[in-house]
Every structure is written in structure tokens, then in C-alpha cells.
Design a protein around this motif. Structure first.
Motif: not given
Length: 511
Positions: A169, A174, A221
Motif C-alpha cells: 500500500q 491495494i 484497505d
């Protein structure tokens, strides 16, 4: 396009990630993007061949989405669990799997593996990695997680999982912690049936959930919810991926996860043994999923599952506010990762940035740290060997890299190979008892006692027998032959194993 400008069908489409049907942008895949206006595309193994090919596919997908689809860049996802090179045929770094990284225990190198994976993936246009696995694999009978896990204890998995997530990240990709709420202590593969976590809440809270809690604290995330029943929390025995209690009640509310909740592939038999794909998509949205990994096999099926969710909203089974809640999270995440029409930059598809010698050294350093000698096997055991009694290497075809590297140091090495590890038993059984034998075998799942007992017995009957194991630790822990455990067959592990036997120095990385 923002949320206020979207109609219902366009909002629902942002929740769907569909697979690419080919390695280049074919008409059916194009229609997923231009006609259905999907929010994401998943690249499976058939779509991951070489860096330039992947880059061209990603460029064409994004161009179609921006010019003829939603007007919003796509999440382009893949399961790059051991580096961008683990699924490609060539051209990017293939790291040791998580169990090998766990054996080494080096957080700095784990972070570097995440960094390099992110940089190489983004250079090809892949922006969303369904990795890392943060399941704790403490069950020798687990048929699917195995070497994808960092280890058997919560601390190792938590520490190294967080390091890899940061590596991804902080370099623009992601990360996805999976498979919530924990697939490690199961003995059923959710690709084939529905696993059950049969434990009480106290055990689940302190063990299975620990790495997910740490990943969330560390800012991951995305979290992928698995197809796993957990009766202690939901006595309906619904898969977690379709359970409101587990997806929303536990993950979203109790653990306070504010990122994207992704389902595991919804065509896996842990789901389809009970539900149609259409039913599963509706139930996953009701449970609280933001992204539906709808692993369809045709454009028509993709159209059908999207329409099923739209109809569920129109008929009041799902509120439009529920859809908008997920779309808002998706658009915010796309904004964070520069996946907006204004910010998106097409990859330059330059293969010069991939597979660099410096990156390969990181992979090799991870491999050198991972190697685990068992039962007295010493570094350099093959160094300075007399020529009159050559070693015989019995191996499967997946260990060719190891064999090539070993031959360079043992020019009189004899060698016989079989198509798979099972075939090596016949080759072993044909050798005379005064032979000096190296057995090199690999498999990405436990091999089973019948093979490992027979191999151990045959090695024990030889003058000398050494086992080089590119597979699960559970295969060799209770055996008697001296063994070099390498955990998986990544190229760097094969090179490291040969170097260890030949007495060569470890690769070191200076901070």
C-alpha cells in the motif's frame, strides 16, 4: 462520474468484479466494461502470461472503461500472492511463498517483497492484489492454505502480514487480508465444499481473528471474506461471505473495518453447493460486501448476476441506500489510489522496470533465510565430494531449476526425473542399496503419508539418502531422513537449496 450522476444499474455495476475471459481484450470482456460498466476486472492465470501482454490488456481495459464504460478507471485485481511473477510465465519476480517468508521471520525483507510486488504489478496496470493470506495454518490436514500462510502462530502471521501490507500500500497497490475470519484450521477446501470453524468464541477471538485485527489496525484497505461457516457466531451455518452477522456485525462493526469488504470467488463450491451465483450475489450484498468477485464463465452469466442484484433492489430486498454505501467506499478508494478519470495514468508497459537484479537479490535473500535443515543436514554437505561415487539425483520435473544449479557444482551428478513427485518412488525403488541419493520433490499441498513414508523408507535403505523438500513442512517433520526443507518451489528457493548443499555463502542485503 460521481454517485449522484449514476442510475441504479450503474451503481450496482461498481460492486462487481468480473474475470477477464482472455489474455487480450476480447469482445465479451470488453462488453463487461462497456455494456455492463463493471467496477473491476479480475485477471486469472489464463490472463497472466508476460508483462507486456498484461500491460496491454490492462491499458485496453482501462481505455474501454474511461471512453465507453462508466468513465471511471477499473480496479484491476489479481492473486499475486508470491510476487507479480508467481502467475506469469516469465518476466517478473517470483518470491518464496508466505510460509517460507515466515520461516525467515524478517519483517524488513517481507516489506520489500510487498514493495517490489506493488511496483511490478502497477507497471503492468494491476492495482489491486488479493493478498496477503493472513490465515494461521496450524492444521496439517488443511488442503488449501498450507504454504500460503506465514505460519502456525498468530504473532508471526500478524507481524509479517502487516509488513507485506505496508509494502503493497505504501507503493500504490491495494492490499487484501484474507480469508476472514480464518481458513487455517480447517480440513475442507472451500473450492470444493463448505469448511466449518467449529471453535468457541474465546478461541476464535484470540487466535483466528488476531491477524485480521492487526491488519485492520495497520490500515489494510481491503479484507476478503471467505466461504467458511462459523457456528459460534452464526448458527445458521451460512458461509461468512453471505452472513450479515459475520460480514457486517463482526468485521464492519465489531472490528471497525472501514475499508472494502471483498467476497472470495462466488463460483466456488462452498457457495454453489447451496446457492446459485445469482442468489449468492444478492445475499453477499445483503450481508454487507462491497465488492462481489463474480467468477462467471460467460458474458451472459455476468449480465444475469448483475440483473439479479438490480432486481433485488427494485423489489425491496436490498435498499438503494445499501448499494450507495458500498459505491461510496469504492469511489473513495479509487480516489485514494488515483483511479479517477482526472488522475489515472496509463502504465508505460516498460519491462525494464521488472525483474531487476536488485529485486531478484531480495527474493534470494528471503529464500536463503527460509531454508530449514532437519535431522543434522549440514551446509556444504556436497562440497568437495570425491568423484568415484557420484550422487544420484531423483527429482520431479518441477525442480529443474534446482537440478540445473546443482549440476554446475557437481559435474558428475547422475540424474533421473519423473513428471510429478509420485513418480519418484519408482525411480528410487530401482536404485541399488549402495547408492548415494538426493531426492528433490515439490508440491503445493501436503503429499500424504503413503508417499512420504515410502520415500523416507527408501532413502533410509540407501548408503546415503538426503531429502530436499520443496513443499509442506508437515510432509517431512516426522520422517527420519536428513532433509533440507524449502517450503515451496519458487526459483529463488531452488537456487538457495542448491547453494546450501554446495556450501556457498548466503545472500545478504545491506540496509
Amino acid at each position: 462520474m460521481n454517485l449522484q450522476e449514476m442510475n441504479l444499474r450503474e451503481k450496482v455495476a461498481q460492486l462487481f468484479t468480473f474475470p477477464a475471459f482472455a489474455s487480450a481484450l476480447d469482445e465479451d470482456t470488453r462488453k463487461l466494461v462497456t455494456r455492463l460498466k463493471a467496477g473491476g476486472i479480475f485477471l486469472g492465470t489464463s490472463a497472466l502470461i508476460r508483462p507486456r501482454q498484461v500491460g496491454e490488456l490492462c491499458r485496453d481495459l482501462q481505455q474501454a472503461s474511461l471512453e465507453e464504460g462508466s468513465g471511471i478507471p477499473l480496479f484491476i485485481a489479481a492473486d499475486l500472492v508470491a510476487g507479480a511473477g508467481c502467475k506469469l510465465r516469465e518476466g517478473a519476480v517470483h518470491f518464496p511463498k508466505n510460509r517460507a517468508i515466515g520461516a525467515g521471520g524478517d519483517e524488513a525483507l517481507a516489506y520489500e517483497s510487498g514493495r517490489i510486488t506493488a511496483e511490478e504489478s502497477l507497471a503492468m496496470g494491476v492495482n489491486f492484489n488479493y493478498s496477503p493470506v493472513v490465515d494461521i495454518n496450524n492444521n496439517p490436514l488443511n488442503p488449501v492454505i498450507g504454504t500460503h500462510s506465514f505460519g502456525e502462530d498468530a504473532d508471526t502471521v500478524s507481524r509479517l502480514g502487516r509488513a507485506v501490507i505496508r509494502g503493497y500500500q505504501e507503493h500504490g497497490m491495494i492490499a487484501t487480508a484474507k480469508h476472514f475470519p480464518g481458513h487455517g484450521d480447517t480440513h475442507v477446501d472451500s473450492h470444493e465444499a463448505l469448511p466449518v470453524l467449529p471453535f468457541g468464541r474465546e478461541r476464535l477471538e484470540s487466535f483466528e481473528l488476531a491477524p485480521f485485527r492487526e491488519a485492520i489496525r495497520g490500515g489494510v484497505d481491503a479484507v476478503m471474506v471467505g466461504h467458511i461457516a462459523v457456528p459460534a457466531w452464526d448458527d445458521s451455518s451460512l458461509p461468512a461471505s453471505l452472513s450479515y452477522t459475520l460480514t457486517t456485525g463482526l468485521l464492519r462493526e465489531r472490528l471497525n473495518f472501514q475499508g472494502l469488504i471483498v467476497t472470495d470467488g462466488l463460483s466456488m463450491k462452498g457457495i454453489t453447493n447451496q446457492f446459485t451465483l445469482e442468489e449468492a450475489c444478492v445475499r453477499a450484498v445483503q450481508a454487507g460486501a462491497d465488492i462481489l468477485l463474480a467468477t462467471v464463465d460467460s458474458y451472459e452469466q455476468a449480465e444475469s448476476v448483475l440483473e439479479a442484484v438490480v432486481t433485488a433492489v427494485e423489489q425491496g430486498e436490498i435498499t438503494e441506500a445499501r448499494i450507495e454505501e458500498s459505491v461510496r467506499r469504492i469511489l473513495q478508494m479509487k480516489q485514494k489510489y488515483r483511479l479517477t478519470a482526472e488522475q489515472y495514468q496509463f502504465p508505460d508497459i516498460s519491462t525494464d522496470r521488472l525483474n531487476s537484479p536488485a529485486s531478484q537479490r531480495i527474493s534470494r535473500a528471503l529464500a536463503d533465510q527460509a531454508l530449514t535443515p532437519l535431522r543434522g543436514l549440514q551446509r556444504g554437505v556436497l562440497a568437495g565430494e570425491p568423484q568415484e561415487q557420484p550422487w544420484i539425483l531423483i527429482r520431479d520435473e518441477h525442480t529443474a531449476g534446482f537440478a540445473e544449479r546443482l549440476r554446475s557444482g557437481l559435474p558428475n551428478l547422475r540424474e533421473e526425473s519423473a513428471p510429478s513427485y509420485e513418480g519418484t518412488l519408482a525411480l528410487l525403488s530401482e536404485l541399488p542399496e549402495d547408492a548415494r541419493v538426493l531426492l528433490a520433490v515439490s508440491h503445493n499441498k501436503p503429499m500424504g503419508e503413503a508417499f512420504t513414508e515410502a520415500a523416507d523408507r527408501l532413502l533410509g535403505s540407501m548408503r546415503e539418502g538426503l531429502w530436499i523438500h520443496f513443499g509442506s513442512e508437515y510432509d517431512v517433520r516426522e520422517r527420519s531422513a536428513p532433509c533440507l526443507l524449502a517450503y515451496d518451489r519458487a526459483p529463488s528457493l531452488q537456487a538457495s537449496a542448491a547453494a546450501y548443499l554446495l556450501g556457498e555463502e548466503k545472500v545478504t542485503i545491506v540496509p
